[in-house]
Design an enzyme around this catalytic site. Structure first.
Site, PDB file in Angstrom:
ATOM      1  N   LYS A  64       0.836  -1.208   0.000  1.00 42.69           N
ATOM      2  CA  LYS A  64       0.000   0.000   0.000  1.00 42.69           C
ATOM      3  C   LYS A  64       0.871   1.258   0.000  1.00 42.69           C
ATOM      4  CE  LYS A  64      -4.185  -1.876   2.149  1.00 42.69           C
ATOM      5  NZ  LYS A  64      -5.131  -1.754   3.280  1.00 42.69           N
ATOM      6  N   ALA A  91      -0.456   2.456   6.990  1.00 44.28           N
ATOM      7  CA  ALA A  91      -0.599   1.463   8.050  1.00 44.28           C
ATOM      8  C   ALA A  91      -1.703   0.488   7.681  1.00 44.28           C
ATOM      9  CB  ALA A  91      -0.919   2.134   9.389  1.00 44.28           C
ATOM     10  N   ASP A  92      -1.592  -0.726   8.226  1.00 41.87           N
ATOM     11  CA  ASP A  92      -2.636  -1.717   8.015  1.00 41.87           C
ATOM     12  C   ASP A  92      -2.737  -2.587   9.262  1.00 41.87           C
ATOM     13  OD1 ASP A  92      -4.473  -2.713   5.763  1.00 41.87           O
ATOM     14  OD2 ASP A  92      -3.625  -4.571   6.543  1.00 41.87           O
ATOM     15  N   THR A  93      -3.952  -2.990   9.575  1.00 38.75           N
ATOM     16  CA  THR A  93      -4.214  -3.776  10.785  1.00 38.75           C
ATOM     17  C   THR A  93      -4.912  -5.078  10.420  1.00 38.75           C
ATOM     18  OG1 THR A  93      -4.443  -1.770  12.122  1.00 38.75           O
ATOM     19  CG2 THR A  93      -5.385  -3.789  13.027  1.00 38.75           C
ATOM     20  N   ALA A 128       0.993  -2.895  11.147  1.00 38.80           N
ATOM     21  CA  ALA A 128       2.265  -2.492  10.563  1.00 38.80           C
ATOM     22  C   ALA A 128       2.174  -1.042  10.108  1.00 38.80           C
ATOM     23  CB  ALA A 128       2.621  -3.392   9.383  1.00 38.80           C
TER      24      ALA A 128
END
Length: 207
Positions: A64, A91-93, A128
């Site tokens: 991303k 960011a990604d969760t 992250a």
């Protein structure tokens, strides 16, 4: 790094209002750098066979970020000298139960299934963060009490689970089910503040 070297803002490649709120909490100015209409952002979140939740969330976040960097180059070419070359934060969760990845629910039934899996158990929340090509990973463990079927039904009916990894928002109604957290509350929300600050300090921000 001297104060004058600090970028005026950063570009946030996320539509999450929670990430905007958390950046505000740090005092970091930001502007959105969202996908163009032709970009298939959801395709970047496709799982790969045999991929661990930790590897998955780091790969997706970096993908991303790279897509956002290309987006910035395109828009800079369109706008020209008026474009500010600020850093990009992405960011990604994801929520994981063992090696099982619980992504965003596709419908109410999927949300109820995920909530039932998490009921009375401890799961991981992995977030992250990438800034300027550098990645940090936050891992938290969350323990829920056992949920009644009617509680799950009411929560799904509220609409809150949709669009959220694991079908819940820690800052929402599910907070009433949370017995214990080992890790980062802000990371569970979607942007771990400690890791984010550590990534921003070398770029000139002070906290």
């Amino acid at each position: 790094m001297p104060d004058h070297a600090t970028p005026p803002w950063l570009y946030l490649a996320s539509q999450s209002p929670r990430r905007r709120q958390l950046l505000d909490q740090l005092g970091v100015s930001h502007r959105l750098l969202l996908p163009d209409a032709h970009e298939d952002a959801e395709a970047l979140e496709a799982e790969r066979a045999g991929e661990s939740p930790e590897d998955y969330v780091q790969r997706v976040t970096f993908a991303k970020w790279e897509a956002a960097r290309e987006r910035r180059v395109r828009r800079q070419a369109e706008v020209g000298h008026d474009w500010v070359d600020a850093p990009i934060l992405c960011a990604d969760t994801t929520v994981a139960l063992g090696d099982q990845i619980l992504a965003k629910p596709v419908d109410d039934a999927d949300a109820a299934r995920m909530l039932g899996l998490l009921s009375g158990r401890t799961h991981r929340v992995l977030t992250a963060v990438v800034v300027h090509g550098q990645l940090r990973l936050s891992t938290s463990h969350v323990t829920w009490r056992t949920l009644e079927a009617d509680e799950i039904r009411r929560y799904v009916a509220s609409g809150e689970p949709m669009g959220k990894a694991g079908a819940y928002a820690i800052q929402g109604r599910s907070g009433a089910w949370t017995q214990h957290i080992d890790g980062s509350y802000s990371g569970i929300m979607g942007l771990p503040l400690f890791e984010t600050a550590e990534l921003l300090k070398p770029l000139g921000w002070s906290f």
